[in-house]
Enzyme design. Structure first.
Site, PDB file in Angstrom:
ATOM      1  N   LYS A  73     -28.493   0.321 -63.069  1.00 25.13           N
ATOM      2  CA  LYS A  73     -28.233  -1.109 -63.243  1.00 25.13           C
ATOM      3  C   LYS A  73     -28.243  -1.405 -64.748  1.00 25.13           C
ATOM      4  O   LYS A  73     -29.300  -1.523 -65.363  1.00 25.13           O
ATOM      5  CB  LYS A  73     -29.333  -1.912 -62.532  1.00 25.13           C
ATOM      6  CG  LYS A  73     -28.945  -3.312 -62.099  1.00 25.13           C
ATOM      7  CD  LYS A  73     -28.537  -4.247 -63.200  1.00 25.13           C
ATOM      8  CE  LYS A  73     -29.695  -4.967 -63.835  1.00 25.13           C
ATOM      9  NZ  LYS A  73     -29.239  -5.941 -64.891  1.00 25.13           N
TER      10      LYS A  73
ATOM     11  N   GLY B 113     -37.242  -1.712 -70.656  1.00 23.17           N
ATOM     12  CA  GLY B 113     -37.036  -3.133 -70.907  1.00 23.17           C
ATOM     13  C   GLY B 113     -38.326  -3.751 -71.403  1.00 23.17           C
ATOM     14  O   GLY B 113     -39.178  -3.066 -71.973  1.00 23.17           O
TER      15      GLY B 113
ATOM     16  N   THR C 280     -42.021  -5.590 -71.540  1.00 23.67           N
ATOM     17  CA  THR C 280     -43.315  -5.409 -70.882  1.00 23.67           C
ATOM     18  C   THR C 280     -43.466  -6.418 -69.738  1.00 23.67           C
ATOM     19  O   THR C 280     -43.963  -6.092 -68.665  1.00 23.67           O
ATOM     20  CB  THR C 280     -44.447  -5.560 -71.916  1.00 23.67           C
ATOM     21  OG1 THR C 280     -44.346  -4.442 -72.820  1.00 23.67           O
ATOM     22  CG2 THR C 280     -45.820  -5.566 -71.279  1.00 23.67           C
TER      23      THR C 280
ATOM     24  N   VAL D 158     -41.161  -7.773 -67.745  1.00 23.17           N
ATOM     25  CA  VAL D 158     -40.459  -7.345 -66.525  1.00 23.17           C
ATOM     26  C   VAL D 158     -41.094  -6.061 -65.981  1.00 23.17           C
ATOM     27  O   VAL D 158     -41.212  -5.893 -64.762  1.00 23.17           O
ATOM     28  CB  VAL D 158     -38.941  -7.183 -66.775  1.00 23.17           C
ATOM     29  CG1 VAL D 158     -38.250  -6.604 -65.552  1.00 23.17           C
ATOM     30  CG2 VAL D 158     -38.312  -8.529 -67.133  1.00 23.17           C
ATOM     31  N   GLY D 159     -41.578  -5.191 -66.864  1.00 26.58           N
ATOM     32  CA  GLY D 159     -42.288  -3.985 -66.416  1.00 26.58           C
ATOM     33  C   GLY D 159     -43.487  -4.345 -65.548  1.00 26.58           C
ATOM     34  O   GLY D 159     -43.750  -3.710 -64.527  1.00 26.58           O
TER      35      GLY D 159
ATOM     36  N   GLU E 108     -40.662   2.290 -69.701  1.00 24.18           N
ATOM     37  CA  GLU E 108     -40.560   2.308 -71.168  1.00 24.18           C
ATOM     38  C   GLU E 108     -40.442   0.859 -71.598  1.00 24.18           C
ATOM     39  O   GLU E 108     -39.406   0.230 -71.385  1.00 24.18           O
ATOM     40  CB  GLU E 108     -39.294   3.066 -71.613  1.00 24.18           C
ATOM     41  CG  GLU E 108     -39.278   4.529 -71.241  1.00 24.18           C
ATOM     42  CD  GLU E 108     -40.160   5.388 -72.125  1.00 24.18           C
ATOM     43  OE1 GLU E 108     -40.829   4.851 -73.022  1.00 24.18           O
ATOM     44  OE2 GLU E 108     -40.186   6.597 -71.894  1.00 24.18           O
TER      45      GLU E 108
ATOM     46  N   CYS F 162     -36.974  -0.946 -79.590  1.00 27.26           N
ATOM     47  CA  CYS F 162     -38.322  -1.060 -79.024  1.00 27.26           C
ATOM     48  C   CYS F 162     -39.373  -0.509 -79.978  1.00 27.26           C
ATOM     49  O   CYS F 162     -40.513  -0.949 -79.955  1.00 27.26           O
ATOM     50  CB  CYS F 162     -38.382  -0.368 -77.677  1.00 27.26           C
ATOM     51  SG  CYS F 162     -37.747   1.292 -77.760  1.00 27.26           S
TER      52      CYS F 162
ATOM     53  N   GLU G 122     -43.744  -9.393 -79.628  1.00 27.76           N
ATOM     54  CA  GLU G 122     -42.516  -8.653 -79.912  1.00 27.76           C
ATOM     55  C   GLU G 122     -41.372  -9.647 -80.091  1.00 27.76           C
ATOM     56  O   GLU G 122     -41.104 -10.462 -79.216  1.00 27.76           O
ATOM     57  CB  GLU G 122     -42.186  -7.711 -78.756  1.00 27.76           C
ATOM     58  CG  GLU G 122     -40.939  -6.904 -79.056  1.00 27.76           C
ATOM     59  CD  GLU G 122     -40.574  -5.929 -77.951  1.00 27.76           C
ATOM     60  OE1 GLU G 122     -40.539  -6.332 -76.778  1.00 27.76           O
ATOM     61  OE2 GLU G 122     -40.294  -4.765 -78.282  1.00 27.76           O
TER      62      GLU G 122
HETATM   63  P1  NAP Z   1     -35.559  -7.122 -69.940  1.00 24.31           P
HETATM   64  O1  NAP Z   1     -35.310  -8.553 -69.909  1.00 24.31           O
HETATM   65  O2  NAP Z   1     -36.885  -6.622 -69.493  1.00 24.31           O
HETATM   66  O3  NAP Z   1     -34.398  -6.456 -69.078  1.00 24.31           O
HETATM   67  C1  NAP Z   1     -34.259  -5.091 -68.901  1.00 24.31           C
HETATM   68  C2  NAP Z   1     -33.451  -4.821 -67.645  1.00 24.31           C
HETATM   69  O4  NAP Z   1     -34.164  -5.289 -66.492  1.00 24.31           O
HETATM   70  C3  NAP Z   1     -32.120  -5.552 -67.609  1.00 24.31           C
HETATM   71  O5  NAP Z   1     -31.169  -4.732 -66.965  1.00 24.31           O
HETATM   72  C4  NAP Z   1     -32.452  -6.780 -66.786  1.00 24.31           C
HETATM   73  O6  NAP Z   1     -31.338  -7.390 -66.200  1.00 24.31           O
HETATM   74  C5  NAP Z   1     -33.375  -6.194 -65.746  1.00 24.31           C
HETATM   75  N1  NAP Z   1     -34.279  -7.153 -65.117  1.00 24.31           N
HETATM   76  C6  NAP Z   1     -34.629  -8.400 -65.538  1.00 24.31           C
HETATM   77  N2  NAP Z   1     -35.529  -8.940 -64.694  1.00 24.31           N
HETATM   78  C7  NAP Z   1     -35.762  -8.020 -63.719  1.00 24.31           C
HETATM   79  C8  NAP Z   1     -36.613  -7.989 -62.559  1.00 24.31           C
HETATM   80  N3  NAP Z   1     -37.417  -8.986 -62.244  1.00 24.31           N
HETATM   81  N4  NAP Z   1     -36.607  -6.874 -61.785  1.00 24.31           N
HETATM   82  C9  NAP Z   1     -35.820  -5.828 -62.104  1.00 24.31           C
HETATM   83  N5  NAP Z   1     -34.989  -5.808 -63.166  1.00 24.31           N
HETATM   84  C10 NAP Z   1     -34.965  -6.879 -63.984  1.00 24.31           C
HETATM   85  O7  NAP Z   1     -35.385  -6.501 -71.384  1.00 24.31           O
HETATM   86  P2  NAP Z   1     -34.177  -6.745 -72.370  1.00 24.31           P
HETATM   87  O8  NAP Z   1     -34.294  -8.129 -72.898  1.00 24.31           O
HETATM   88  O9  NAP Z   1     -32.912  -6.317 -71.769  1.00 24.31           O
HETATM   89  O10 NAP Z   1     -34.522  -5.669 -73.492  1.00 24.31           O
HETATM   90  C11 NAP Z   1     -35.436  -5.905 -74.492  1.00 24.31           C
HETATM   91  C12 NAP Z   1     -36.787  -5.275 -74.174  1.00 24.31           C
HETATM   92  O11 NAP Z   1     -36.658  -3.909 -73.847  1.00 24.31           O
HETATM   93  C13 NAP Z   1     -37.720  -5.299 -75.333  1.00 24.31           C
HETATM   94  O12 NAP Z   1     -38.983  -5.722 -74.913  1.00 24.31           O
HETATM   95  C14 NAP Z   1     -37.798  -3.860 -75.801  1.00 24.31           C
HETATM   96  O13 NAP Z   1     -38.943  -3.517 -76.476  1.00 24.31           O
HETATM   97  C15 NAP Z   1     -37.613  -3.124 -74.532  1.00 24.31           C
HETATM   98  N6  NAP Z   1     -37.087  -1.792 -74.764  1.00 24.31           N
HETATM   99  C16 NAP Z   1     -37.939  -0.725 -74.612  1.00 24.31           C
HETATM  100  C17 NAP Z   1     -37.500   0.551 -74.849  1.00 24.31           C
HETATM  101  C18 NAP Z   1     -38.423   1.719 -74.689  1.00 24.31           C
HETATM  102  O14 NAP Z   1     -37.950   2.812 -74.593  1.00 24.31           O
HETATM  103  N7  NAP Z   1     -39.718   1.525 -74.639  1.00 24.31           N
HETATM  104  C19 NAP Z   1     -36.172   0.769 -75.217  1.00 24.31           C
HETATM  105  C20 NAP Z   1     -35.330  -0.328 -75.362  1.00 24.31           C
HETATM  106  C21 NAP Z   1     -35.815  -1.603 -75.115  1.00 24.31           C
HETATM  107  P3  NAP Z   1     -30.550  -8.507 -67.073  1.00 24.31           P
HETATM  108  O15 NAP Z   1     -29.905  -7.809 -68.178  1.00 24.31           O
HETATM  109  O16 NAP Z   1     -29.577  -9.072 -66.135  1.00 24.31           O
HETATM  110  O17 NAP Z   1     -31.587  -9.492 -67.504  1.00 24.31           O
END
Ligand code: NAP
Ligand code: MG
Length: 502
Positions: A200, A252, A254, A256-257, A274, A308, A405
């Site tokens: 996804k 993604g 924390t 949503v994690g 992650e 991240c 963050e």
């Molecule tokens: P996000 O809002 O957590 O979204 C990540 C993914 O999850 C997207 O595909 C999102 O869909 C989906 N999603 C949203 N809500 C969900 C739910 N309730 N259940 C299941 N899936 C759901 O993060 P982001 O804004 O895309 O990315 C930024 C974050 O990612 C930052 O916090 C960053 O630190 C973290 N990140 C971490 C790493 C690592 O390796 N540790 C790497 C890259 C990024 P939508 O796109 O439709 O919202």
């Protein structure tokens, strides 16, 4: 003002024809629309305008994809020998390489990052990672153990072994900052291990995942082994809740994690998470100031701060603090903002209006809470989601910009007087993803490295990732290391087998 037409003229024939085609999602080897008929807009962040649309998948689509992945897992894919899986992954890597220019252009128009970075950083890392992971397919091994069983009668002999078996059907949910790299880091180790997947992509950046799906078909993976469901959070939620999914691999935020971990509690689905970070950069007083300035700037501004492991908290030892801050303000003020296709551009737009407004909000909070703004802060004219890189000096641990963050090009810096204080400040965070230490004193660097609570620590560099080096977080940055040897265990379960020999 920059228009979509201007942006499109920068694309090669292949990328243009991909955008002109009808973009469906990949389920069971077929290209399909969402069952609801819904679509979501794909926006070019450099102009803020709608580029194309893609299917807005939902629970019904996920249901079909999970069924297809299950059939493939129990059927055709299970008959593939490890070397056959390896060859398919290598073929996919060759196809990525052959189409690298097109993929890089699609990444840049979808995400906003510089074309030079898409082509030379993202594509290179994606291809290297595929080839590295392909090799694991033939190297998944268990162990042989001679157990004692001292409580059974003498004379009985046993042997035990461990088998590593694929975990099954995996739901993989990824963010928008490195869309293709994230897709490869998810699908490649899972396929090497013999799993089937439903990927996804992020709502904001679905394009390279869909093009990757075409290459997966071209490489000859059986139907249902790789399914790609585009959409907003809904298909992500559906994957997490689906009883037919054995594991969720998520990259993604924390926030949503945590939601995923709670929702998966009842089913005890396997999880690897992650998550976010607020990574410290620690510059000791003996460091070369010029190198430290360039390093700290790269640590926080690379990919527009949307990393991240972004080095968003800077700690500088007092004697060189002013010189480093002056250098950083100069670097931040010098960035040329513009379209990622423009060769003069040094920083592209942020991913979305929502993200830009969020980052702007942090900037204002930082000012209100007493941060000293040395660079950035003025608005950028035009339609795209541009944001000038910002540098705050004299931030304190009680400030929002120090703790949360931001995921944008905003640095908060704090001086320190001794190394123990630097370590304490660096570790004062809920996160533990990245950290770097800058010094010419390598024995001191190694002492600091061992005290830092972070999964990935760099010395005199930052943000360098390689498929052979495990990558994962401490604390609220998640668990379940990806890459390196760790990748082998991420998508397998261990089964212990004991046999009575005599
Ligand atoms: P996000 O809002 O957590 O979204 C990540 C993914 O999850 C997207 O595909 C999102 O869909 C989906 N999603 C949203 N809500 C969900 C739910 N309730 N259940 C299941 N899936 C759901 O993060 P982001 O804004 O895309 O990315 C930024 C974050 O990612 C930052 O916090 C960053 O630190 C973290 N990140 C971490 C790493 C690592 O390796 N540790 C790497 C890259 C990024 P939508 O796109 O439709 O919202
Ligand atoms: Mg987009």
């Amino acid at each position: 003002m920059l228009t979509i037409a201007d942006q499109k003229t920068r694309l090669g024939e292949a990328a243009r024809s991909f955008l002109a085609s009808s973009r469906k999602m990949l389920i069971d080897g077929q290209w399909v629309a969402a069952q609801s008929g819904r679509t979501i807009d794909v926006v070019d962040p450099a102009t803020g305008l709608v580029l194309v649309d893609v299917p807005g998948g939902g629970a019904a689509d996920v249901d079909r994809a999970v069924a297809a992945a299950r059939r493939a897992f129990e059927g055709a894919w299970s008959g593939f020998r490890p070397v056959q899986r390896e060859r398919l992954l290598l073929k996919l890597a060759d196809l990525l390489e052959a189409n690298a220019d097109e993929l890089a252009e699609l990444e840049t128009i979808d995400n906003g990052k510089l074309l030079m970075m898409s082509r030379h950083a993202d594509l290179t890392l994606a291809i290297d990672s595929l080839r590295y992971m392909a090799g694991w397919a033939t190297k998944i091994e268990g162990t042989t153990i001679t157990p004692s069983f001292s409580y059974v009668p003498p004379g009985m002999e046993f042997t035990s072994q461990t088998l590593r078996e694929p975990v099954g059907v995996v739901g993989q949910i990824i963010p928008w900052n490195f869309p293709l790299v994230m897709a490869i880091w998810k699908i490649a180790p899972a396929l090497a291990a013999g799993c089937t997947v439903i990927l996804k992509p992020a709502e904001d950046t679905p394009l390279t995942a869909l093009r990757l799906g075409e290459l997966v078909c071209e490489a000859g993976f059986p139907d249902g082994v790789v399914n790609i469901v585009t959409g907003d959070a809904e298909p992500g939620v559906a994957l997490v809740d689906h009883p037919g999914v054995d594991k969720i691999a998520f990259t993604g935020s924390t926030e949503v994690g945590q939601i995923i971990q709670r929702r998966a509690a009842d089913s005890m689905k396997r999880l690897s998470l992650e998550l976010g970070g607020k990574s410290p950069v620690v510059i000791l007083k003996d460091a070369d100031v010029g190198m430290a300035v360039q390093g700290a700037a790269q640590a926080v501004f690379f990919n527009h701060g949307q990393v991240c492991t972004a080095g968003s908290r800077l700690f500088v030892e007092r004697p060189i603090y002013d010189a480093v801050m002056e250098g950083l303000a100069e670097v931040a003020n010098s960035f040329a903002l513009g379209s990622g296709f423009d060769s003069e551009t040094q920083m592209g737009p942020l991913i979305s209006a929502k993200q830009r407004d969020r980052v702007q909000g942090f900037l204002e909070t930082g000012r209100k809470e007493g941060g000293r703004l040395l660079a950035g802060g003025s608005p950028v004219e035009g339609g795209g989601f541009f944001f000038r890189p910002a540098v705050f000096a004299d931030t304190r641990p009680d400030m929002t910009i120090y703790r949360e963050e931001i995921f944008g090009p905003v640095l908060s810096a704090t001086p320190f007087d001794d190394v123990d204080t630097a370590v304490r400040l660096a570790n004062d965070s809920i996160y533990g993803l990245g950290a770097s230490v800058w010094t010419n004193n390598l024995s001191l660097a190694n002492r600091v490295v061992r005290k830092l609570k972070a999964g990935n620590v760099w010395v005199n560099c930052h943000n360098l990732l390689d498929p052979a080096v495990p990558f994962g977080g401490y604390r609220m940055s998640g668990y379940g290391s990806e890459l390196g040897h760790a990748a082998r265990d991420l998508y397998t379960e261990s089964k212990s087998v004991t046999t009575l020999l005599s």
